[in-house]
Design an enzyme around this catalytic site. Sequence first.
Site, PDB file in Angstrom:
ATOM      1  N   HIS A  45       0.351  -9.110 -62.063  1.00  0.00           N
ATOM      2  CA  HIS A  45      -0.576  -9.161 -61.146  1.00  0.00           C
ATOM      3  C   HIS A  45      -2.062  -8.528 -61.656  1.00  0.00           C
ATOM      4  O   HIS A  45      -3.571  -8.413 -61.549  1.00  0.00           O
ATOM      5  CB  HIS A  45      -0.814  -9.005 -59.687  1.00  0.00           C
ATOM      6  CG  HIS A  45       0.164  -9.903 -59.067  1.00  0.00           C
ATOM      7  ND1 HIS A  45      -0.183 -10.825 -58.588  1.00  0.00           N
ATOM      8  CD2 HIS A  45       1.294  -9.598 -58.572  1.00  0.00           C
ATOM      9  CE1 HIS A  45       0.859 -11.534 -58.458  1.00  0.00           C
ATOM     10  NE2 HIS A  45       1.721 -11.047 -58.402  1.00  0.00           N
ATOM     11  N   GLU A 153      12.527 -13.142 -55.022  1.00  0.00           N
ATOM     12  CA  GLU A 153      10.578 -13.778 -54.482  1.00  0.00           C
ATOM     13  C   GLU A 153      10.738 -15.739 -54.399  1.00  0.00           C
ATOM     14  O   GLU A 153      10.333 -15.300 -54.110  1.00  0.00           O
ATOM     15  CB  GLU A 153      10.098 -12.720 -54.898  1.00  0.00           C
ATOM     16  CG  GLU A 153       9.590 -13.050 -56.760  1.00  0.00           C
ATOM     17  CD  GLU A 153       7.841 -12.648 -56.459  1.00  0.00           C
ATOM     18  OE1 GLU A 153       7.467 -11.700 -56.419  1.00  0.00           O
ATOM     19  OE2 GLU A 153       8.227 -12.269 -58.250  1.00  0.00           O
ATOM     20  N   ASP A 179       6.033 -12.763 -52.126  1.00  0.00           N
ATOM     21  CA  ASP A 179       6.667 -14.993 -52.754  1.00  0.00           C
ATOM     22  C   ASP A 179       7.299 -15.247 -51.683  1.00  0.00           C
ATOM     23  O   ASP A 179       7.380 -16.298 -51.659  1.00  0.00           O
ATOM     24  CB  ASP A 179       6.116 -14.243 -54.340  1.00  0.00           C
ATOM     25  CG  ASP A 179       5.237 -14.041 -54.581  1.00  0.00           C
ATOM     26  OD1 ASP A 179       4.101 -15.634 -53.807  1.00  0.00           O
ATOM     27  OD2 ASP A 179       4.925 -12.817 -55.650  1.00  0.00           O
TER      28      ASP A 179
HETATM   29  C1  3PY Z   1       5.702 -10.170 -52.749  1.00  0.00           C
HETATM   30  O1  3PY Z   1       5.815  -9.885 -52.136  1.00  0.00           O
HETATM   31  O2  3PY Z   1       5.767 -11.148 -53.824  1.00  0.00           O
HETATM   32  C2  3PY Z   1       5.481  -9.064 -54.540  1.00  0.00           C
HETATM   33  O3  3PY Z   1       5.683  -9.025 -54.820  1.00  0.00           O
HETATM   34  C3  3PY Z   1       5.370  -7.545 -54.708  1.00  0.00           C
HETATM   35  O4  3PY Z   1       4.439  -6.900 -54.299  1.00  0.00           O
HETATM   36 MG    MG Z   2       5.722 -11.323 -56.047  1.00  0.00          MG
END
Ligand code: 3PY
Ligand code: MG
Length: 262
Positions: A45, A153, A179
């Site tokens: 990011h 995630e 995510d």
């Molecule tokens: C998320 O929460 O999706 C992450 O990748 C942590 O930053």
């Molecule tokens: Mg993430």
Amino acid sequence: MKNNLKEKLVSGGKAIGTFFEVGGETAVEGLGYTGLDYIIIDTEHGPFEVESTMGLIRAAELKELVPLVRIKDVSRPSVLKNLDIGAIGLVVPCVETVEEAKSLVEWAKYYPVGKRGFFTARKAGFGYEDFSRNVMEYFKTCNRETLLIPQCETKRCLDNIEAIAALEGVDGIFIGPYDLSVGLGIPAQFNEPVFKEAIARILKACKDSNKLSFIFTADPAMAIGYLEQGFDSVTISTDIAFYIAGIKSMVDGIKNQEGWKW
Ligand code: 3PY
Ligand code: MG
């Protein structure tokens, strides 16, 4: 070549880190005075590419802050370049299948665990560090000290988590709660039973395979809760969030005085 984060965690210690987004070697150096154990330089990011990431890694090394890199994708160049510039661990976003995790191991670990492309890079002192003079010793040291940490995630990753965590060469799992909660259809609802069950399942998969467990949270109370639950490490918020909050609270404290026009 030694990974202080791994040493701490495998000996039963807990560790705390943050995602590094602000940029700049001086900002990394400053974090060296905070008590953080590690930073995750966020190339998923954050704006960083490999060349600037190398400078950030050097600054972290200066302050004995362990520099992990979140790579931007599941690809051989991302794995190889970030290890070769000196990342002592990789956090890999959006890993979904056992096959992807196997590819990551192939790219990140040297023979005989994987097929990492040979290069005596920064960690080897470009071939001048003693341990890198013998190829097998070099491979063994890198494989032992370099952490490969896929992120769980997505729902698909959750469905495969036991097999992914059990893979030789996978050192731990990092839960991306935002995510993952989106993938479960409950965005940012971290108190929903379905989310808590997912977290417990991933943690159990790590414990059963004797792998390290990491989770992100922006909330210090939740961080303590996760550590109590048994996580090895929490990555708390992002440096940019602390930076803004710290300055903003000081400015607000002055501006909130009555009677002055700003
Ligand atoms: C998320 O929460 O999706 C992450 O990748 C942590 O930053
Ligand atoms: Mg993430």
